[in-house]
Design a protein around this motif. Structure first.
Motif, PDB file in Angstrom:
ATOM      1  N   GLU A  12      29.418 -27.932  23.982  1.00  0.00           N
ATOM      2  CA  GLU A  12      28.374 -28.374  24.913  1.00  0.00           C
ATOM      3  C   GLU A  12      27.037 -28.518  24.193  1.00  0.00           C
ATOM      4  O   GLU A  12      26.261 -29.461  24.470  1.00  0.00           O
ATOM      5  CB  GLU A  12      28.259 -27.374  26.063  1.00  0.00           C
ATOM      6  CG  GLU A  12      29.502 -27.334  26.956  1.00  0.00           C
ATOM      7  CD  GLU A  12      29.436 -26.231  27.991  1.00  0.00           C
ATOM      8  OE1 GLU A  12      28.441 -25.468  27.959  1.00  0.00           O
ATOM      9  OE2 GLU A  12      30.378 -26.123  28.812  1.00  0.00           O
ATOM     10  N   LEU A  13      26.746 -27.606  23.271  1.00  0.00           N
ATOM     11  CA  LEU A  13      25.512 -27.715  22.489  1.00  0.00           C
ATOM     12  C   LEU A  13      25.549 -28.949  21.577  1.00  0.00           C
ATOM     13  O   LEU A  13      24.510 -29.595  21.340  1.00  0.00           O
ATOM     14  CB  LEU A  13      25.299 -26.444  21.661  1.00  0.00           C
ATOM     15  CG  LEU A  13      24.962 -25.178  22.454  1.00  0.00           C
ATOM     16  CD1 LEU A  13      24.975 -23.959  21.541  1.00  0.00           C
ATOM     17  CD2 LEU A  13      23.593 -25.320  23.109  1.00  0.00           C
ATOM     18  N   SER A  14      26.724 -29.256  21.063  1.00  0.00           N
ATOM     19  CA  SER A  14      26.852 -30.452  20.220  1.00  0.00           C
ATOM     20  C   SER A  14      26.510 -31.708  21.017  1.00  0.00           C
ATOM     21  O   SER A  14      25.823 -32.619  20.519  1.00  0.00           O
ATOM     22  CB  SER A  14      28.278 -30.547  19.657  1.00  0.00           C
ATOM     23  OG  SER A  14      28.565 -29.450  18.821  1.00  0.00           O
ATOM     24  N   LYS A  15      26.994 -31.770  22.259  1.00  0.00           N
ATOM     25  CA  LYS A  15      26.680 -32.922  23.107  1.00  0.00           C
ATOM     26  C   LYS A  15      25.197 -32.947  23.475  1.00  0.00           C
ATOM     27  O   LYS A  15      24.551 -34.001  23.481  1.00  0.00           O
ATOM     28  CB  LYS A  15      27.528 -32.878  24.369  1.00  0.00           C
ATOM     29  CG  LYS A  15      29.013 -33.100  24.130  1.00  0.00           C
ATOM     30  CD  LYS A  15      29.780 -33.031  25.436  1.00  0.00           C
ATOM     31  CE  LYS A  15      31.275 -33.236  25.195  1.00  0.00           C
ATOM     32  NZ  LYS A  15      32.039 -33.152  26.478  1.00  0.00           N
ATOM     33  N   GLU A  16      24.646 -31.772  23.757  1.00  0.00           N
ATOM     34  CA  GLU A  16      23.253 -31.699  24.181  1.00  0.00           C
ATOM     35  C   GLU A  16      22.297 -32.123  23.064  1.00  0.00           C
ATOM     36  O   GLU A  16      21.317 -32.838  23.319  1.00  0.00           O
ATOM     37  CB  GLU A  16      22.931 -30.270  24.633  1.00  0.00           C
ATOM     38  CG  GLU A  16      21.499 -30.102  25.120  1.00  0.00           C
ATOM     39  CD  GLU A  16      21.229 -28.681  25.583  1.00  0.00           C
ATOM     40  OE1 GLU A  16      20.047 -28.360  25.840  1.00  0.00           O
ATOM     41  OE2 GLU A  16      22.193 -27.879  25.696  1.00  0.00           O
ATOM     42  N   TYR A  17      22.593 -31.704  21.833  1.00  0.00           N
ATOM     43  CA  TYR A  17      21.705 -32.007  20.709  1.00  0.00           C
ATOM     44  C   TYR A  17      22.175 -33.208  19.893  1.00  0.00           C
ATOM     45  O   TYR A  17      21.541 -33.552  18.895  1.00  0.00           O
ATOM     46  CB  TYR A  17      21.589 -30.784  19.799  1.00  0.00           C
ATOM     47  CG  TYR A  17      20.981 -29.576  20.475  1.00  0.00           C
ATOM     48  CD1 TYR A  17      19.869 -29.710  21.309  1.00  0.00           C
ATOM     49  CD2 TYR A  17      21.523 -28.307  20.293  1.00  0.00           C
ATOM     50  CE1 TYR A  17      19.308 -28.606  21.928  1.00  0.00           C
ATOM     51  CE2 TYR A  17      20.978 -27.195  20.901  1.00  0.00           C
ATOM     52  CZ  TYR A  17      19.866 -27.353  21.723  1.00  0.00           C
ATOM     53  OH  TYR A  17      19.319 -26.261  22.346  1.00  0.00           O
ATOM     54  N   ASP A  18      23.290 -33.808  20.336  1.00  0.00           N
ATOM     55  CA  ASP A  18      23.845 -34.956  19.612  1.00  0.00           C
ATOM     56  C   ASP A  18      24.092 -34.606  18.147  1.00  0.00           C
ATOM     57  O   ASP A  18      23.767 -35.370  17.239  1.00  0.00           O
ATOM     58  CB  ASP A  18      22.910 -36.169  19.726  1.00  0.00           C
ATOM     59  CG  ASP A  18      23.614 -37.462  19.315  1.00  0.00           C
ATOM     60  OD1 ASP A  18      24.877 -37.469  19.351  1.00  0.00           O
ATOM     61  OD2 ASP A  18      22.928 -38.411  18.947  1.00  0.00           O
ATOM     62  N   ARG A  19      24.664 -33.465  17.937  1.00  0.00           N
ATOM     63  CA  ARG A  19      24.985 -32.986  16.578  1.00  0.00           C
ATOM     64  C   ARG A  19      26.421 -32.456  16.587  1.00  0.00           C
ATOM     65  O   ARG A  19      27.030 -32.274  17.655  1.00  0.00           O
ATOM     66  CB  ARG A  19      24.035 -31.871  16.165  1.00  0.00           C
ATOM     67  CG  ARG A  19      22.561 -32.269  16.151  1.00  0.00           C
ATOM     68  CD  ARG A  19      22.191 -32.964  14.869  1.00  0.00           C
ATOM     69  NE  ARG A  19      21.843 -31.991  13.848  1.00  0.00           N
ATOM     70  CZ  ARG A  19      21.578 -32.324  12.594  1.00  0.00           C
ATOM     71  NH1 ARG A  19      21.674 -33.587  12.210  1.00  0.00           N
ATOM     72  NH2 ARG A  19      21.246 -31.423  11.718  1.00  0.00           N
ATOM     73  N   SER A  20      26.966 -32.187  15.428  1.00  0.00           N
ATOM     74  CA  SER A  20      28.326 -31.634  15.306  1.00  0.00           C
ATOM     75  C   SER A  20      28.227 -30.208  14.764  1.00  0.00           C
ATOM     76  O   SER A  20      27.827 -30.007  13.605  1.00  0.00           O
ATOM     77  CB  SER A  20      29.181 -32.504  14.373  1.00  0.00           C
ATOM     78  OG  SER A  20      29.342 -33.787  14.918  1.00  0.00           O
ATOM     79  N   TYR A  21      28.590 -29.250  15.611  1.00  0.00           N
ATOM     80  CA  TYR A  21      28.560 -27.833  15.221  1.00  0.00           C
ATOM     81  C   TYR A  21      29.989 -27.290  15.188  1.00  0.00           C
ATOM     82  O   TYR A  21      30.825 -27.622  16.033  1.00  0.00           O
ATOM     83  CB  TYR A  21      27.731 -27.013  16.201  1.00  0.00           C
ATOM     84  CG  TYR A  21      26.297 -27.472  16.328  1.00  0.00           C
ATOM     85  CD1 TYR A  21      25.410 -27.325  15.268  1.00  0.00           C
ATOM     86  CD2 TYR A  21      25.839 -28.061  17.508  1.00  0.00           C
ATOM     87  CE1 TYR A  21      24.094 -27.755  15.380  1.00  0.00           C
ATOM     88  CE2 TYR A  21      24.532 -28.483  17.630  1.00  0.00           C
ATOM     89  CZ  TYR A  21      23.664 -28.332  16.559  1.00  0.00           C
ATOM     90  OH  TYR A  21      22.363 -28.755  16.670  1.00  0.00           O
ATOM     91  N   GLU A  22      30.210 -26.421  14.226  1.00  0.00           N
ATOM     92  CA  GLU A  22      31.547 -25.829  14.080  1.00  0.00           C
ATOM     93  C   GLU A  22      31.398 -24.417  13.546  1.00  0.00           C
ATOM     94  O   GLU A  22      30.515 -24.126  12.726  1.00  0.00           O
ATOM     95  CB  GLU A  22      32.399 -26.675  13.143  1.00  0.00           C
ATOM     96  CG  GLU A  22      33.853 -26.219  13.077  1.00  0.00           C
ATOM     97  CD  GLU A  22      34.699 -27.160  12.246  1.00  0.00           C
ATOM     98  OE1 GLU A  22      35.369 -26.672  11.313  1.00  0.00           O
ATOM     99  OE2 GLU A  22      34.668 -28.391  12.524  1.00  0.00           O
ATOM    100  N   LEU A  23      32.282 -23.527  14.018  1.00  0.00           N
ATOM    101  CA  LEU A  23      32.273 -22.125  13.577  1.00  0.00           C
ATOM    102  C   LEU A  23      33.057 -21.974  12.280  1.00  0.00           C
ATOM    103  O   LEU A  23      34.138 -22.538  12.125  1.00  0.00           O
ATOM    104  CB  LEU A  23      32.887 -21.225  14.646  1.00  0.00           C
ATOM    105  CG  LEU A  23      32.133 -21.133  15.981  1.00  0.00           C
ATOM    106  CD1 LEU A  23      33.006 -20.441  17.024  1.00  0.00           C
ATOM    107  CD2 LEU A  23      30.813 -20.389  15.813  1.00  0.00           C
ATOM    108  N   SER A  24      32.497 -21.171  11.360  1.00  0.00           N
ATOM    109  CA  SER A  24      33.244 -20.845  10.144  1.00  0.00           C
ATOM    110  C   SER A  24      34.334 -19.836  10.482  1.00  0.00           C
ATOM    111  O   SER A  24      34.314 -19.206  11.549  1.00  0.00           O
ATOM    112  CB  SER A  24      32.311 -20.272   9.079  1.00  0.00           C
ATOM    113  OG  SER A  24      31.827 -18.995   9.474  1.00  0.00           O
TER     114      SER A  24
END
Length: 391
Positions: free
Chosen positions: A219-231
């Motif tokens: 949801e944060l990725s969509k909100e900030y238009d970025r790609s986040y991933e957990l290590s």
């Protein structure tokens, strides 16, 4: 027998044989012939007084004719018999003289044979006790006096039932131990099952935590238009999170903000969230050795302290067989209090005292039953209805 085990664990007949010297301290020689359920074959034990038990009779038992004679003798129905050299069915042939000499030698002695049923092969196990032909085995001075028929009957009867009782007690104790073992085994299995279930629940909880975290990160990725991933390390850290689940979105948002500001990255670059970006400490539920279960305001606290002081003073007076009146109770309090002060304090705090007594029925037993000023206050009803209507 194995050391460190109960005397009734293992083969019943072996146990009886090994303890036979306790019943027969003066006997020169004892031989045991029995069917071993463990080995599925006939076993022989032989012991001469003050010597080690011999068990190596394989050569003797390998010959078919010896086994046939033993089985015939085991099939006898009499619980005990006395035999001599000519009665002994195990007489060795001349070519067998190289066998261990303590098996069926000393044939000049009178031999008592005790038979005990073996449930495994439905025949009898044999205990052969070698006596002297006189009463010397029993520590009597007249060692030249021979064993009479009456002596033999008494000795045979007593020893048979003595050894049989030992066998039966061992069997009963072993059955009891087996029952206890079954219960213990059931408890161990149940504990193991519960442990497995708990481990599965913990694993499922950990996986659910990770899935929820990934969902929020998506949801944060969509909100900030970025790609986040957990290590991988961040995933393992999230699995061990003990805080309230409602804080997870805030924790992940803070982790994103921290990571974004840590390094300048390209707009299209995949941003990895590492464990050091996850601030659990501010939201973690810490384990406490003691948790406060009741919160009591200052008024309740003062009322409870007063009740404690009254109870202690009342117990002191009661131990001295003195009446529980206000004046005496007040003097016994620390510091002392006047009787009117006690009445005034109870009246002002009547409602809160009633609530406290209802909440803690096990406390202040003496004054709640025997201290009349307190009982009088508790009996007073709420404000009179007429007064309420006129107000």
């Amino acid at each position: 027998m194995k050391p460190g085990l109960f005397s009734f664990i293992g083969d019943e007949f072996e146990n009886v044989f090994h303890y036979s010297d306790l019943f027969l301290p003066g006997i020169e020689k004892i031989v045991g012939i029995y069917y071993s359920n463990k080995d599925r074959q006939i076993r022989i034990l032989s012991r001469i007084r003050e010597e080690e038990t011999e068990t190596d009779f394989d050569d003797f038992l390998q010959k078919r004719e010896n086994n046939v004679m033993i089985q015939k003798f085991r099939a006898g129905s009499q619980p005990y018999i006395w035999i001599k050299k000519n009665d002994l069915p195990f007489e060795l042939h001349s070519e067998q003289k190289l066998l261990p000499p303590n098996l069926f030698t000393e044939l000049e002695n009178v031999i008592l044979v005790l038979r005990f049923g073996n449930e495994s092969d439905q025949l009898n196990d044999l205990l052969l006790i070698y006596f002297n032909q006189n009463l010397g085995n029993f520590g009597l001075n007249k060692a030249d006096k021979v064993l009479s028929a009456d002596h033999k009957t008494i000795i045979g009867h007593l020893l048979y039932y003595q050894f049989k009782s030992f066998l039966q007690m061992n069997l009963a104790n072993r059955n009891l131990l087996r029952t206890l073992n079954n219960v213990v085994r059931s408890v161990i299995q149940e504990n193991g099952s519960l442990k497995d279930q708990l481990s599965q629940i913990q694993a499922n909880y950990s996986e659910n935590m990770v899935n929820i975290a990934r969902q929020h990160l998506g949801e944060l990725s969509k909100e900030y238009d970025r790609s986040y991933e957990l290590s991988d390390e961040a995933i393992e850290k999230i699995k061990g999170f003990k805080g309230n689940l409602k804080h997870m979105p805030v924790i992940l948002k803070n982790a994103v903000v921290f990571t974004e500001n840590l390094l300048i990255r390209e707009e299209s670059e995949l941003i990895i969230i590492y464990p050091y970006a996850l601030d659990f400490e501010s939201y973690q539920v810490k384990d406490r050795p003691e948790q406060i279960t009741r919160k009591i305001d200052s008024r309740q606290s003062r009322a409870m302290q007063m009740l404690d002081r009254l109870e202690n003073a009342a117990r002191i007076l009661k131990s001295k067989n003195l009446p529980l009146i206000s004046a005496k109770v007040g003097k016994s309090m620390n510091p002392p209090v006047s009787a009117p002060a006690i009445t005034d304090a109870l009246g002002k705090n009547r409602d809160i005292i009633r609530q406290i007594l209802d909440k803690f029925p096990e406390k202040w037993e003496t004054i709640r039953k025997e201290f009349k000023p307190l009982l009088n206050q508790l009996r007073k009803s709420e404000p009179d209805q007429a007064e309420v209507e006129s107000a």
